[in-house]
Design a protein around this motif. Structure first.
Motif, PDB file in Angstrom:
ATOM      1  N   LEU A 188       1.614   2.753   1.172  1.00 33.07           N
ATOM      2  CA  LEU A 188       0.656   3.735   0.675  1.00 33.07           C
ATOM      3  C   LEU A 188       0.146   3.362  -0.715  1.00 33.07           C
ATOM      4  O   LEU A 188      -1.053   3.477  -1.006  1.00 33.07           O
ATOM      5  CB  LEU A 188       1.320   5.117   0.654  1.00 33.07           C
ATOM      6  CG  LEU A 188       0.448   6.269   0.144  1.00 33.07           C
ATOM      7  CD1 LEU A 188      -0.769   6.451   1.020  1.00 33.07           C
ATOM      8  CD2 LEU A 188       1.260   7.566   0.086  1.00 33.07           C
ATOM      9  N   LYS A 189       1.065   2.895  -1.576  1.00 37.30           N
ATOM     10  CA  LYS A 189       0.643   2.479  -2.920  1.00 37.30           C
ATOM     11  C   LYS A 189      -0.323   1.293  -2.852  1.00 37.30           C
ATOM     12  O   LYS A 189      -1.339   1.263  -3.553  1.00 37.30           O
ATOM     13  CB  LYS A 189       1.866   2.120  -3.752  1.00 37.30           C
ATOM     14  CG  LYS A 189       2.723   3.325  -4.142  1.00 37.30           C
ATOM     15  CD  LYS A 189       3.911   2.903  -4.989  1.00 37.30           C
ATOM     16  CE  LYS A 189       4.768   4.103  -5.391  1.00 37.30           C
ATOM     17  NZ  LYS A 189       5.951   3.704  -6.196  1.00 37.30           N
ATOM     18  N   ASP A 190       0.026   0.291  -2.000  1.00 41.47           N
ATOM     19  CA  ASP A 190      -0.870  -0.861  -1.841  1.00 41.47           C
ATOM     20  C   ASP A 190      -2.232  -0.410  -1.346  1.00 41.47           C
ATOM     21  O   ASP A 190      -3.277  -0.881  -1.826  1.00 41.47           O
ATOM     22  CB  ASP A 190      -0.246  -1.866  -0.872  1.00 41.47           C
ATOM     23  CG  ASP A 190       1.051  -2.467  -1.423  1.00 41.47           C
ATOM     24  OD1 ASP A 190       1.242  -2.426  -2.662  1.00 41.47           O
ATOM     25  OD2 ASP A 190       1.862  -2.972  -0.627  1.00 41.47           O
ATOM     26  N   LEU A 191      -2.211   0.484  -0.381  1.00 41.72           N
ATOM     27  CA  LEU A 191      -3.479   0.968   0.158  1.00 41.72           C
ATOM     28  C   LEU A 191      -4.269   1.726  -0.904  1.00 41.72           C
ATOM     29  O   LEU A 191      -5.498   1.576  -0.998  1.00 41.72           O
ATOM     30  CB  LEU A 191      -3.190   1.870   1.358  1.00 41.72           C
ATOM     31  CG  LEU A 191      -4.409   2.443   2.093  1.00 41.72           C
ATOM     32  CD1 LEU A 191      -5.272   1.315   2.641  1.00 41.72           C
ATOM     33  CD2 LEU A 191      -3.968   3.363   3.234  1.00 41.72           C
ATOM     34  N   GLN A 192      -3.572   2.510  -1.726  1.00 45.94           N
ATOM     35  CA  GLN A 192      -4.263   3.237  -2.797  1.00 45.94           C
ATOM     36  C   GLN A 192      -4.875   2.278  -3.815  1.00 45.94           C
ATOM     37  O   GLN A 192      -5.980   2.514  -4.317  1.00 45.94           O
ATOM     38  CB  GLN A 192      -3.279   4.182  -3.481  1.00 45.94           C
ATOM     39  CG  GLN A 192      -2.892   5.392  -2.635  1.00 45.94           C
ATOM     40  CD  GLN A 192      -1.858   6.262  -3.310  1.00 45.94           C
ATOM     41  OE1 GLN A 192      -1.266   5.852  -4.306  1.00 45.94           O
ATOM     42  NE2 GLN A 192      -1.634   7.462  -2.777  1.00 45.94           N
ATOM     43  N   MET A 193      -4.144   1.180  -4.129  1.00 46.41           N
ATOM     44  CA  MET A 193      -4.700   0.186  -5.048  1.00 46.41           C
ATOM     45  C   MET A 193      -5.945  -0.452  -4.465  1.00 46.41           C
ATOM     46  O   MET A 193      -6.967  -0.628  -5.153  1.00 46.41           O
ATOM     47  CB  MET A 193      -3.641  -0.877  -5.347  1.00 46.41           C
ATOM     48  CG  MET A 193      -2.468  -0.361  -6.182  1.00 46.41           C
ATOM     49  SD  MET A 193      -1.229  -1.627  -6.486  1.00 46.41           S
ATOM     50  CE  MET A 193      -2.197  -2.804  -7.439  1.00 46.41           C
ATOM     51  N   ILE A 194      -5.870  -0.808  -3.163  1.00 47.56           N
ATOM     52  CA  ILE A 194      -7.032  -1.424  -2.507  1.00 47.56           C
ATOM     53  C   ILE A 194      -8.206  -0.448  -2.511  1.00 47.56           C
ATOM     54  O   ILE A 194      -9.356  -0.820  -2.807  1.00 47.56           O
ATOM     55  CB  ILE A 194      -6.664  -1.849  -1.075  1.00 47.56           C
ATOM     56  CG1 ILE A 194      -5.617  -2.975  -1.123  1.00 47.56           C
ATOM     57  CG2 ILE A 194      -7.901  -2.308  -0.319  1.00 47.56           C
ATOM     58  CD1 ILE A 194      -5.062  -3.342   0.228  1.00 47.56           C
ATOM     59  N   ILE A 195      -7.911   0.795  -2.201  1.00 47.99           N
ATOM     60  CA  ILE A 195      -8.977   1.798  -2.181  1.00 47.99           C
ATOM     61  C   ILE A 195      -9.557   1.991  -3.583  1.00 47.99           C
ATOM     62  O   ILE A 195     -10.770   2.155  -3.757  1.00 47.99           O
ATOM     63  CB  ILE A 195      -8.422   3.121  -1.626  1.00 47.99           C
ATOM     64  CG1 ILE A 195      -8.079   2.962  -0.140  1.00 47.99           C
ATOM     65  CG2 ILE A 195      -9.416   4.248  -1.818  1.00 47.99           C
ATOM     66  CD1 ILE A 195      -7.411   4.178   0.463  1.00 47.99           C
ATOM     67  N   GLY A 196      -8.652   1.928  -4.621  1.00 50.52           N
ATOM     68  CA  GLY A 196      -9.133   2.067  -5.987  1.00 50.52           C
ATOM     69  C   GLY A 196     -10.080   0.930  -6.371  1.00 50.52           C
ATOM     70  O   GLY A 196     -11.129   1.162  -6.986  1.00 50.52           O
ATOM     71  N   ASP A 197      -9.692  -0.320  -5.999  1.00 54.19           N
ATOM     72  CA  ASP A 197     -10.571  -1.463  -6.286  1.00 54.19           C
ATOM     73  C   ASP A 197     -11.900  -1.325  -5.563  1.00 54.19           C
ATOM     74  O   ASP A 197     -12.973  -1.557  -6.136  1.00 54.19           O
ATOM     75  CB  ASP A 197      -9.868  -2.757  -5.876  1.00 54.19           C
ATOM     76  CG  ASP A 197      -8.618  -3.016  -6.719  1.00 54.19           C
ATOM     77  OD1 ASP A 197      -8.536  -2.452  -7.836  1.00 54.19           O
ATOM     78  OD2 ASP A 197      -7.722  -3.767  -6.265  1.00 54.19           O
ATOM     79  N   GLN A 198     -11.808  -0.952  -4.274  1.00 54.76           N
ATOM     80  CA  GLN A 198     -13.047  -0.795  -3.511  1.00 54.76           C
ATOM     81  C   GLN A 198     -13.908   0.316  -4.097  1.00 54.76           C
ATOM     82  O   GLN A 198     -15.135   0.213  -4.135  1.00 54.76           O
ATOM     83  CB  GLN A 198     -12.718  -0.493  -2.043  1.00 54.76           C
ATOM     84  CG  GLN A 198     -12.081  -1.677  -1.311  1.00 54.76           C
ATOM     85  CD  GLN A 198     -11.755  -1.351   0.132  1.00 54.76           C
ATOM     86  OE1 GLN A 198     -11.852  -0.197   0.557  1.00 54.76           O
ATOM     87  NE2 GLN A 198     -11.362  -2.367   0.897  1.00 54.76           N
ATOM     88  N   LYS A 199     -13.237   1.360  -4.568  1.00 53.47           N
ATOM     89  CA  LYS A 199     -13.986   2.464  -5.159  1.00 53.47           C
ATOM     90  C   LYS A 199     -14.675   2.035  -6.447  1.00 53.47           C
ATOM     91  O   LYS A 199     -15.827   2.404  -6.714  1.00 53.47           O
ATOM     92  CB  LYS A 199     -13.033   3.623  -5.423  1.00 53.47           C
ATOM     93  CG  LYS A 199     -13.728   4.881  -5.889  1.00 53.47           C
ATOM     94  CD  LYS A 199     -12.741   6.018  -6.046  1.00 53.47           C
ATOM     95  CE  LYS A 199     -13.439   7.290  -6.499  1.00 53.47           C
ATOM     96  NZ  LYS A 199     -12.481   8.414  -6.657  1.00 53.47           N
ATOM     97  N   ALA A 200     -13.963   1.178  -7.280  1.00 54.11           N
ATOM     98  CA  ALA A 200     -14.560   0.693  -8.521  1.00 54.11           C
ATOM     99  C   ALA A 200     -15.778  -0.183  -8.206  1.00 54.11           C
ATOM    100  O   ALA A 200     -16.838  -0.054  -8.837  1.00 54.11           O
ATOM    101  CB  ALA A 200     -13.518  -0.083  -9.322  1.00 54.11           C
ATOM    102  N   ASN A 201     -15.604  -1.089  -7.201  1.00 56.69           N
ATOM    103  CA  ASN A 201     -16.733  -1.937  -6.807  1.00 56.69           C
ATOM    104  C   ASN A 201     -17.885  -1.094  -6.283  1.00 56.69           C
ATOM    105  O   ASN A 201     -19.062  -1.347  -6.578  1.00 56.69           O
ATOM    106  CB  ASN A 201     -16.292  -2.936  -5.751  1.00 56.69           C
ATOM    107  CG  ASN A 201     -15.262  -3.924  -6.300  1.00 56.69           C
ATOM    108  OD1 ASN A 201     -15.273  -4.242  -7.495  1.00 56.69           O
ATOM    109  ND2 ASN A 201     -14.369  -4.416  -5.451  1.00 56.69           N
ATOM    110  N   ALA A 202     -17.525  -0.083  -5.516  1.00 57.56           N
ATOM    111  CA  ALA A 202     -18.568   0.782  -4.973  1.00 57.56           C
ATOM    112  C   ALA A 202     -19.285   1.529  -6.092  1.00 57.56           C
ATOM    113  O   ALA A 202     -20.515   1.678  -6.070  1.00 57.56           O
ATOM    114  CB  ALA A 202     -17.958   1.767  -3.976  1.00 57.56           C
TER     115      ALA A 202
END
Length: 297
Positions: A188-202
Motif C-alpha cells: 500500500l505504501k509503495d502504491l501510495q508513493m507511485i500514485i503520489g509521483d503520478q499525481k505530481a506529474n499530472a
C-alpha cells in the motif's frame, strides 16, 4: 435376565424401588380385600336382600374402595416426586441438568420390558435372599463421587488439550495474517508513493496545459479585439464612403441639371425646338386635310 440398559448400581436401585412399590401395592390390595371382607362380615348376615339394600351396600363399598384407591394413588404420586427430587438434587450438586420425557411413560414396549424385568427379578424361583432386601440409600456426595469427578477431570483435561491445540492453530493463523498484513501495508505504501509521483506529474502537466490555455485565451482576446477594431474601422469607412457617394451623386445630379440648363440656352437647342414646333404644326394641318377626305359613317 431382562435388562433395562443401566449399569449394575443403577439397576440395583431400580430393583429396590420396585420392591418398595410392590410392597405398597400389596398393602393396597390387602386394604381393598379387607373392604370387601368387612362388607361380608357386617352386612351379608341375612339370606335375602331387597334391591335397595343391595344398591346401598354396593354404594358404600364403592365409596370405601374409591377412597382407599385414591389415597394410594396420591401417595404413589408423591413418592415418585420425592424420588425425582433426590435424583435432581444430586444432579444439581454436580451442576448437571436432567431431562425427562413424559411421553415415554406410556410406551407400551418399554412398559412390557419393565414388566418382564419385574417378573424375572421377583418370581419365587429367582427371589433373592432376605439379606438383599436392605439396600443402601442413594450414595452421598463424598461416596462414589470420586469416579464421576475423575471422569469430569479427564473430560476437562481432554477439552483443555483440544483448546491448546486450537489455540496453537489460531496463533499460527494469526501470525500468518499479521505477515500478510505487513506485506499488504508495504504494498500500500509503495502504491501510495507511485500514485503520489503520478499525481505530481499530472499536476505539472495540468499546470502546463493551463498556461497554454491562458496564452491561447490571451491571443484569442487580442485577435478578437483587433477584429473588433478593424470591423469598427471598416464600418466607419463604409459610412464615410456612403456619404461621399451621396455627395458625388448630388454633385452629378446638379451637374446634369446645370448641363441641361446650359444646353437649353444654346442656339441649336432653340432652333431644334422651333423646328419641332413647325413640324408639329405641319402634322396637324395634314391631319385636318386628311380628315376632310375620310368618309362619314
Amino acid at each position: 435376565m431382562a435388562e433395562l440398559g443401566l449399569n449394575e448400581h443403577h439397576q440395583n436401585e431400580v430393583i429396590n424401588y420396585m420392591r418398595f412399590v410392590r410392597f405398597k401395592r400389596g398393602l393396597c390390595l390387602k386394604t381393598v380385600d379387607s373392604c370387601f371382607q368387612d362388607l361380608k362380615d357386617s352386612r351379608l348376615v341375612e339370606e335375602t336382600f331387597t334391591v335397595d339394600e343391595v344398591i346401598d351396600m354396593l354404594d358404600g363399598l364403592r365409596t370405601v374402595v374409591h377412597s382407599e384407591v385414591e389415597s394410594e394413588l396420591i401417595s404413589t404420586t408423591y413418592t415418585n416426586v420425592l424420588l425425582l427430587r433426590q435424583l435432581f438434587s444430586q444432579a444439581e450438586k454436580w451442576y448437571l441438568k436432567l431431562q425427562t420425557d413424559v411421553s415415554e411413560l406410556e410406551n407400551r414396549e418399554l412398559l412390557e420390558q419393565v414388566a418382564e424385568f419385574e417378573k424375572s427379578e421377583f418370581t419365587a424361583s429367582n427371589k433373592k435372599p432376605s439379606t438383599d432386601l436392605i439396600k443402601p440409600k442413594l450414595a452421598p456426595l463424598n461416596e462414589g463421587g470420586s469416579e464421576l469427578l475423575n471422569k469430569t477431570v479427564a473430560c476437562l483435561q481432554e477439552e483443555n488439550e483440544k483448546l491448546r491445540t486450537r489455540l496453537k492453530t489460531v496463533e499460527t493463523q494469526a501470525t500468518a495474517v499479521l505477515d500478510e498484513k505487513s506485506k499488504l501495508e508495504k504494498s500500500l505504501k509503495d502504491l501510495q508513493m507511485i500514485i503520489g509521483d503520478q499525481k505530481a506529474n499530472a499536476n505539472q502537466d495540468i499546470t502546463e496545459l493551463e498556461n497554454k490555455v491562458a496564452a491561447l485565451k490571451c491571443q484569442f482576446e487580442k485577435t478578437l479585439n483587433d477584429s473588433t477594431a478593424n470591423q469598427k474601422f471598416l464600418e466607419e469607412d463604409l459610412v464615410t464612403t456612403k456619404h461621399d457617394l451621396l455627395k458625388v451623386q448630388d454633385q452629378l445630379s446638379l451637374a446634369e441639371k446645370e448641363l441641361e440648363k446650359k444646353f437649353q440656352q444654346t442656339a441649336a437647342y432653340r432652333n431644334m425646338r422651333e423646328l419641332l414646333s413647325k413640324k408639329n404644326e405641319q402634322i396637324k394641318d395634314l391631319r385636318r386635310k386628311l380628315s376632310k377626305y375620310e368618309p362619314e359613317d
